[in-house]
Scaffold this motif. Structure first.
Motif, PDB file in Angstrom:
ATOM      1  N   ALA A  52      25.558  32.040 -21.517  1.00 53.17           N
ATOM      2  CA  ALA A  52      26.639  31.336 -20.823  1.00 53.17           C
ATOM      3  C   ALA A  52      26.164  29.923 -20.520  1.00 53.17           C
ATOM      4  O   ALA A  52      25.026  29.721 -20.092  1.00 53.17           O
ATOM      5  CB  ALA A  52      26.995  32.054 -19.521  1.00 53.17           C
ATOM      6  N   GLU A  53      27.051  28.972 -20.754  1.00 52.43           N
ATOM      7  CA  GLU A  53      26.749  27.577 -20.461  1.00 52.43           C
ATOM      8  C   GLU A  53      27.836  27.019 -19.557  1.00 52.43           C
ATOM      9  O   GLU A  53      29.021  27.234 -19.788  1.00 52.43           O
ATOM     10  CB  GLU A  53      26.664  26.772 -21.756  1.00 52.43           C
ATOM     11  CG  GLU A  53      25.523  27.239 -22.652  1.00 52.43           C
ATOM     12  CD  GLU A  53      25.546  26.584 -24.016  1.00 52.43           C
ATOM     13  OE1 GLU A  53      24.520  26.012 -24.395  1.00 52.43           O
ATOM     14  OE2 GLU A  53      26.596  26.660 -24.687  1.00 52.43           O
ATOM     15  N   ASP A  55      30.061  24.177 -18.251  1.00 51.12           N
ATOM     16  CA  ASP A  55      30.564  22.908 -18.798  1.00 51.12           C
ATOM     17  C   ASP A  55      31.451  22.167 -17.806  1.00 51.12           C
ATOM     18  O   ASP A  55      32.361  21.446 -18.182  1.00 51.12           O
ATOM     19  CB  ASP A  55      31.286  23.132 -20.129  1.00 51.12           C
ATOM     20  CG  ASP A  55      32.497  24.043 -20.004  1.00 51.12           C
ATOM     21  OD1 ASP A  55      32.816  24.473 -18.882  1.00 51.12           O
ATOM     22  OD2 ASP A  55      33.121  24.324 -21.032  1.00 51.12           O
ATOM     23  N   THR A  56      31.140  22.318 -16.509  1.00 49.44           N
ATOM     24  CA  THR A  56      31.942  21.626 -15.499  1.00 49.44           C
ATOM     25  C   THR A  56      31.449  20.220 -15.217  1.00 49.44           C
ATOM     26  O   THR A  56      32.173  19.421 -14.664  1.00 49.44           O
ATOM     27  CB  THR A  56      31.967  22.426 -14.172  1.00 49.44           C
ATOM     28  OG1 THR A  56      30.620  22.650 -13.742  1.00 49.44           O
ATOM     29  CG2 THR A  56      32.675  23.747 -14.348  1.00 49.44           C
ATOM     30  N   GLY A  57      30.230  19.917 -15.601  1.00 46.41           N
ATOM     31  CA  GLY A  57      29.676  18.592 -15.349  1.00 46.41           C
ATOM     32  C   GLY A  57      29.799  17.692 -16.569  1.00 46.41           C
ATOM     33  O   GLY A  57      30.606  17.935 -17.469  1.00 46.41           O
ATOM     34  N   ASP A  58      28.968  16.645 -16.602  1.00 41.17           N
ATOM     35  CA  ASP A  58      28.974  15.715 -17.725  1.00 41.17           C
ATOM     36  C   ASP A  58      28.381  16.336 -18.989  1.00 41.17           C
ATOM     37  O   ASP A  58      28.684  15.918 -20.094  1.00 41.17           O
ATOM     38  CB  ASP A  58      28.183  14.445 -17.376  1.00 41.17           C
ATOM     39  CG  ASP A  58      28.881  13.631 -16.304  1.00 41.17           C
ATOM     40  OD1 ASP A  58      30.100  13.800 -16.113  1.00 41.17           O
ATOM     41  OD2 ASP A  58      28.189  12.825 -15.657  1.00 41.17           O
ATOM     42  N   ARG A  59      27.500  17.318 -18.808  1.00 46.52           N
ATOM     43  CA  ARG A  59      26.897  17.967 -19.974  1.00 46.52           C
ATOM     44  C   ARG A  59      26.783  19.460 -19.706  1.00 46.52           C
ATOM     45  O   ARG A  59      26.846  19.905 -18.573  1.00 46.52           O
ATOM     46  CB  ARG A  59      25.528  17.365 -20.289  1.00 46.52           C
ATOM     47  CG  ARG A  59      24.494  17.555 -19.197  1.00 46.52           C
ATOM     48  CD  ARG A  59      23.180  16.842 -19.565  1.00 46.52           C
ATOM     49  NE  ARG A  59      22.198  17.071 -18.540  1.00 46.52           N
ATOM     50  CZ  ARG A  59      21.325  18.069 -18.541  1.00 46.52           C
ATOM     51  NH1 ARG A  59      21.310  18.929 -19.522  1.00 46.52           N
ATOM     52  NH2 ARG A  59      20.462  18.211 -17.552  1.00 46.52           N
ATOM     53  N   ARG A  60      26.601  20.203 -20.765  1.00 50.45           N
ATOM     54  CA  ARG A  60      26.482  21.651 -20.653  1.00 50.45           C
ATOM     55  C   ARG A  60      25.086  22.009 -20.168  1.00 50.45           C
ATOM     56  O   ARG A  60      24.106  21.426 -20.593  1.00 50.45           O
ATOM     57  CB  ARG A  60      26.746  22.289 -22.006  1.00 50.45           C
ATOM     58  CG  ARG A  60      28.147  22.021 -22.512  1.00 50.45           C
ATOM     59  CD  ARG A  60      28.285  22.324 -23.981  1.00 50.45           C
ATOM     60  NE  ARG A  60      28.397  23.739 -24.249  1.00 50.45           N
ATOM     61  CZ  ARG A  60      29.545  24.383 -24.354  1.00 50.45           C
ATOM     62  NH1 ARG A  60      30.666  23.723 -24.188  1.00 50.45           N
ATOM     63  NH2 ARG A  60      29.578  25.659 -24.622  1.00 50.45           N
ATOM     64  N   SER A  61      25.031  22.990 -19.272  1.00 47.50           N
ATOM     65  CA  SER A  61      23.738  23.470 -18.801  1.00 47.50           C
ATOM     66  C   SER A  61      23.752  24.991 -18.812  1.00 47.50           C
ATOM     67  O   SER A  61      24.805  25.617 -18.661  1.00 47.50           O
ATOM     68  CB  SER A  61      23.440  22.929 -17.399  1.00 47.50           C
ATOM     69  OG  SER A  61      24.435  23.360 -16.495  1.00 47.50           O
ATOM     70  N   PRO A  62      22.588  25.617 -19.001  1.00 50.08           N
ATOM     71  CA  PRO A  62      22.521  27.078 -19.033  1.00 50.08           C
ATOM     72  C   PRO A  62      23.026  27.668 -17.719  1.00 50.08           C
ATOM     73  O   PRO A  62      22.685  27.194 -16.638  1.00 50.08           O
ATOM     74  CB  PRO A  62      21.037  27.367 -19.223  1.00 50.08           C
ATOM     75  CG  PRO A  62      20.451  26.112 -19.769  1.00 50.08           C
ATOM     76  CD  PRO A  62      21.285  24.995 -19.205  1.00 50.08           C
ATOM     77  N   ALA A  63      23.861  28.693 -17.821  1.00 45.70           N
ATOM     78  CA  ALA A  63      24.444  29.316 -16.634  1.00 45.70           C
ATOM     79  C   ALA A  63      24.015  30.772 -16.476  1.00 45.70           C
ATOM     80  O   ALA A  63      24.029  31.301 -15.365  1.00 45.70           O
ATOM     81  CB  ALA A  63      25.962  29.246 -16.708  1.00 45.70           C
ATOM     82  N   GLY A  64      23.634  31.417 -17.573  1.00 45.78           N
ATOM     83  CA  GLY A  64      23.226  32.813 -17.495  1.00 45.78           C
ATOM     84  C   GLY A  64      23.076  33.409 -18.877  1.00 45.78           C
ATOM     85  O   GLY A  64      23.374  32.757 -19.888  1.00 45.78           O
ATOM     86  N   PHE A  65      22.609  34.651 -18.911  1.00 44.83           N
ATOM     87  CA  PHE A  65      22.408  35.309 -20.198  1.00 44.83           C
ATOM     88  C   PHE A  65      22.343  36.812 -20.015  1.00 44.83           C
ATOM     89  O   PHE A  65      22.185  37.322 -18.901  1.00 44.83           O
ATOM     90  CB  PHE A  65      21.120  34.822 -20.868  1.00 44.83           C
ATOM     91  CG  PHE A  65      19.868  35.485 -20.348  1.00 44.83           C
ATOM     92  CD1 PHE A  65      19.275  36.521 -21.066  1.00 44.83           C
ATOM     93  CD2 PHE A  65      19.298  35.108 -19.143  1.00 44.83           C
ATOM     94  CE1 PHE A  65      18.131  37.148 -20.580  1.00 44.83           C
ATOM     95  CE2 PHE A  65      18.151  35.721 -18.662  1.00 44.83           C
ATOM     96  CZ  PHE A  65      17.566  36.752 -19.383  1.00 44.83           C
TER      97      PHE A  65
END
Length: 158
Positions: free
Chosen positions: A54-55, A57-67
């Protein structure tokens, strides 16, 4: 909002870091993130391994959110493989936003497509929040028609 997809070997470094974060958050002994990433790189090429990433994508760039990491193994009691949810983790600041549900749902769909009619999960008895999460999604530790809990035992191979 998060994007949830099946992970590939190219995601090994991110998954290694997330697993390291998970283990250190819960004070579990762990190898370095680089070692975990190398293992993910090897495992993600195997047909019996499914990982979901899961990434955010609420900010300026995508960041890891979970797996999630799921393994499949042959089963004698039905035609398809049984799936074992090995890990499921959501970054602390992103919890309670439905990401865990998205990760679990995609994991279940992918293993169902691979012929797995049943998923197993091991949860520590004291981890009430995690137990509630899985129970909310239909998982049980007392099968229909019986009055005793299922338990998982761990032991050495020597």
């Amino acid at each position: 909002m998060s994007d949830v997809r099946r992970a590939t070997p190219a995601d090994a470094e991110v998954l290694g870091r997330l697993l390291w974060d998970f283990n250190t958050e819960f004070e579990t002994e762990t190898d370095d993130a680089e070692v975990l990433a190398a293992r993910f790189a090897r495992l993600l090429g195997l047909p019996e391994i499914v990982a979901v990433l899961a990434e955010d994508d609420t900010g300026d760039r995508r960041s890891p959110a979970g797996f999630a990491l799921v393994s499949l193994r042959p089963a004698i009691w039905f035609d398809g493989p049984v799936s074992q949810l090995e890990e499921l983790y959501v970054v602390p600041r992103l919890r309670s936003q439905g990401i865990g549900t998205q990760v679990l749902d995609l994991s279940r769909r992918l293993v169902r497509e691979l012929g797995s009619p049943e998923m197993h999960i091991n949860v520590d008895e004291v981890d009430a929040d995690t137990r509630r999460f899985y129970e909310r999604h239909g998982f049980v530790n007392i099968e229909s028609g019986v009055d005793y809990r299922m338990l998982c035992y761990v032991g050495p191979t020597d």
